[in-house]
Design an enzyme around this catalytic site. Structure first.
Site, PDB file in Angstrom:
ATOM      1  N   ASP A  94      26.728  -7.552 -27.872  1.00 49.91           N
ATOM      2  CA  ASP A  94      27.665  -7.266 -26.772  1.00 49.91           C
ATOM      3  C   ASP A  94      27.784  -5.782 -26.415  1.00 49.91           C
ATOM      4  OD1 ASP A  94      28.128  -9.642 -28.110  1.00 49.91           O
ATOM      5  OD2 ASP A  94      30.302  -9.532 -27.955  1.00 49.91           O
ATOM      6  N   GLU A 276      35.177 -15.711 -24.308  1.00 48.62           N
ATOM      7  CA  GLU A 276      34.877 -14.443 -24.979  1.00 48.62           C
ATOM      8  C   GLU A 276      34.717 -13.346 -23.923  1.00 48.62           C
ATOM      9  OE1 GLU A 276      32.607 -15.584 -29.041  1.00 48.62           O
ATOM     10  OE2 GLU A 276      31.296 -15.579 -27.310  1.00 48.62           O
TER      11      GLU A 276
END
Ligand SMILES: OC[C@H]1O[C@@](CO)(OC[C@@]2(O[C@H]3O[C@H](CO)[C@@H](O)[C@H](O)[C@H]3O)O[C@H](CO)[C@@H](O)[C@@H]2O)[C@@H](O)[C@@H]1O
Length: 621
Positions: A94, A276
């Site tokens: 990420d 998320e």
């Protein structure tokens, strides 16, 4: 052009029988003992090589399974990209936001300094750049070194406050794997590199509230600053007991004391599961302001604005967005169309792309998107390469003022400064079932911009309603229709037995209107097995009078494709075995049965390599 994938025969395994005819028992016993010793030594050496040199290539020593491909060092080295961000070794994931600070773009990202897969040592990597393309690695910003982040410094966000301070909020995985939120700040704000970070002594600043599971509370994001009462609103992704994704809202003045609001920002219309890396930002809907990006933290809802809510779906691992409105009083997001809410409608990218975040670049007044592009090869191959995952080329985000139904994602303008040799092709007729090689030399780092026209007569003559077409179930570029597929084959070998096809497939719906599908076919992208190969894509709006337009960034093992100037995007990871180095070619193709397609213009630029290296004078992270 349509040849089927031919799997390479697997090399013999160490399990293959070594003895032919019967031998005396004693000789068999000696042979068996010697074999066991040899086998043990081989396994021990392989294990030692991997342990002490995880970035090294041990292809000769590793035990090949049925689907394993016998990669050579050169082949694996070729998979490393030329102009994408990637750490020297190990695993990244990420993007944990970026910011422009004192002349540098700072980029934070999930990084495992100890291996090529995610594990509990996941940390915050840190790098800086002047142009979003040439990167200097800095020491890691945050490591798991306290009880509240013992099982990882997970995702979060860095925010530049109006008073010039910087705060980082991140999720920590505790020893018991409870997800808690933590605060960190730079030690020295006058340091343009923000080299040192300290964690707050009051961490964790938030623990899961009643009704929220310990493992459903992550990725904090300070989204809104209310100047009138000096309160920040921080959102955190979660899910409810019925499996609907929800976004919790907290307010805070000091990032230490928080109040949970009774309402939620949004609850998904379908039970799509945990959300998320939630993002929320405004886009301008009028032509005059469309080119300005807007800073969410200061921009109030009003006329000429829409809001984008984005979430990464943990269940299916795709990034979805919805366009809608945002009400500041109730602090809620409402999608314009519930049938294309987050998790069921529009996606940033129809290929491999996850956990993205945007940041507002105040230097260039634009909103920039980053997502990570994971591997689709095997864990063994990642171990051989010594690295795993890429970040996409940063993309600017704008509202599409023509269709008014989607965003426009486009590689940042800085990429164009890397363009070198240009080959231009005009008005190339592509007859049904044909290919046309573009003579561009080594085709491994390219920026391709192409426009196609489909023969009007063929379009008019097509009455066939092809309503069931869907990229992922279509069988790919080899599957022929009246008006498609047509497009480009990149990372192709001369025989086209290896190729990645990016194309349009035009069909007529039952309402009589044309529908364009934009697909990327990975099915023949590699002759190696143990790789996930799919056909990805979606429909894309092509307005009256528009040509069919493609832009493709090719960079070794990643292909990022943009249809209709960014209305739809598809990213693929590919691992060719033959179409590499000087054997990589690029072709135009038309596999329609009845239509002549003209490649009106095709521009192919070679792209210079950028650097990813340790900041001069500092030590490797
Ligand atoms: O690194 C933690 C942050 O990553 C996010 C979004 O990517 O959550 C990922 C998650 O773990 C999965 O993702 C890993 C790759 O990113 C994968 O390799 C791993 O096997 C998966 O479990 O991290 C937590 C903890 O495992 C899990 O609940 C997620 O699915 C983000 O939400 C995290 O902050």
């Amino acid at each position: 052009m349509a040849s089927s994938t031919k799997d390479v025969e697997a090399p013999p395994t160490l399990d293959a029988p070594l003895l032919g005819s019967a031998a005396p028992r004693s000789r068999l016993r000696v042979a068996a003992v010697s074999l066991s010793v040899m086998a043990f030594l081989l396994v021990a050496i392989a294990a030692a090589v991997l342990y002490y040199n995880p970035g090294g290539v041990a292809s000769n020593l590793m035990r090949l399974r049925e689907n394993d491909y016998p990669w050579t060092n050169d082949m694996l080295r070729w998979q490393r990209t030329g102009f994408h961000f990637q750490p020297e070794k190990n695993f990244q994931a990420d993007p944990n936001a970026a910011m422009f600070y004192k002349g540098w773009y700072h980029f934070f990202y999930q990084y495992n300094p100890t291996g090529v897969a995610w594990d509990y040592t996941i940390s915050w990597g840190h790098a800086v750049s002047k142009d979003l393309l040439h990167w200097n690695y800095l020491p890691m910003a945050l490591r798991p070194d306290h009880w509240y982040d013992r099982k990882g410094v997970w995702s979060g966000y860095s925010t530049l406050l109006p008073d010039g301070r910087i705060v980082v909020l991140y999720t920590g995985g505790t020893k018991e794997l409870v997800q808690v939120q933590n605060l960190a700040v730079p030690v020295n704000l006058s340091d343009p590199l923000l080299l040192e970070w300290k964690k707050s002594h009051v961490n964790p600043i938030l623990v899961p509230p009643p009704g929220i599971e310990d493992h459903d509370f992550r990725d904090p994001f300070p989204v809104w600053y209310n100047e009138s009462d000096s309160r920040w609103h921080v959102v955190i992704g979660s899910k409810d007991p019925e499996h609907y994704g929800i976004v919790l809202i907290y307010t805070t003045k000091d990032f230490v004391n928080f109040t949970l609001l009774p309402n939620i920002l949004h609850s998904t219309k379908q039970p799509v599961g945990m959300l998320e890396c939630v993002d929320l930002f405004p886009v301008a809907t009028t032509d005059s302001r469309a080119n300005q990006a807007l800073d969410m933290t200061t921009m109030r809802p009003g006329p000429g604005l829409k809001y984008v809510l984005k979430a990464s779906m943990d269940d299916e691992r795709h990034d979805y967005y919805a366009l809608g409105s945002f009400d500041l009083d109730s602090f809620t997001f409402t999608p314009d169309d519930e049938t294309i809410d987050v998790g069921i409608g529009l996606r940033y990218d129809w290929g491999k792309f996850y956990a993205s975040k945007t940041f507002y670049d105040q230097e260039k007044q634009r909103r920039v998107l980053w997502g990570y592009v994971g591997e689709v090869d095997s864990k063994r191959d990642d171990a051989l390469k010594g690295w795993a995952s890429l970040q996409n080329i940063p993309r600017t985000i704008l509202f599409d003022t023509k269709t008014k139904s989607n965003l426009i994602l486009w590689p940042v303008e800085e990429v164009e400064s890397l363009r070198t040799i240009n080959k231009n092709f005009n008005s190339i007729p592509l007859y049904p079932g044909s290919t046309y090689q573009l003579d561009v030399g080594e085709a491994t780092q390219l920026d391709i911009v192409a426009e196609f026209e489909v023969d009007e007569k063929a379009i008019e003559a097509t009455a066939e309603a092809d309503v069931t077409y869907n990229c992922s179930t279509s069988g790919g570029a080899a599957n022929r229709g009246v008006l498609g597929p047509f497009g480009l084959l990149v990372l192709a070998n001369q025989e086209l037995s290896e190729q990645t096809a990016t194309y349009f497939y035009v069909s007529r719906g039952i309402d009589g209107n044309l529908r364009t599908h934009f697909c990327q076919d990975e099915l023949r992208s590699s002759k190696a097995g143990a790789i996930t190969k799919r056909v990805v894509g979606s429909t894309v709006p092509v307005l009256h009078g528009e040509t069919w337009a493609l832009r493709i960034l090719v960079d070794h093992s990643i292909v990022e494709s943009f249809a209709q100037r960014g209305r739809a995007v598809a990213t693929s990871r590919v691992y060719p075995t033959e179409a590499i180095y000087s054997s990589a070619r690029v072709f135009l193709f038309n596999n329609a049965t009845d239509a002549i397609v003209t490649a009106k213009t095709v521009n192919v630029w070679h792209i210079n390599s950028t650097y990813n290296h340790v900041f001069p004078g500092l030590v490797a992270p």
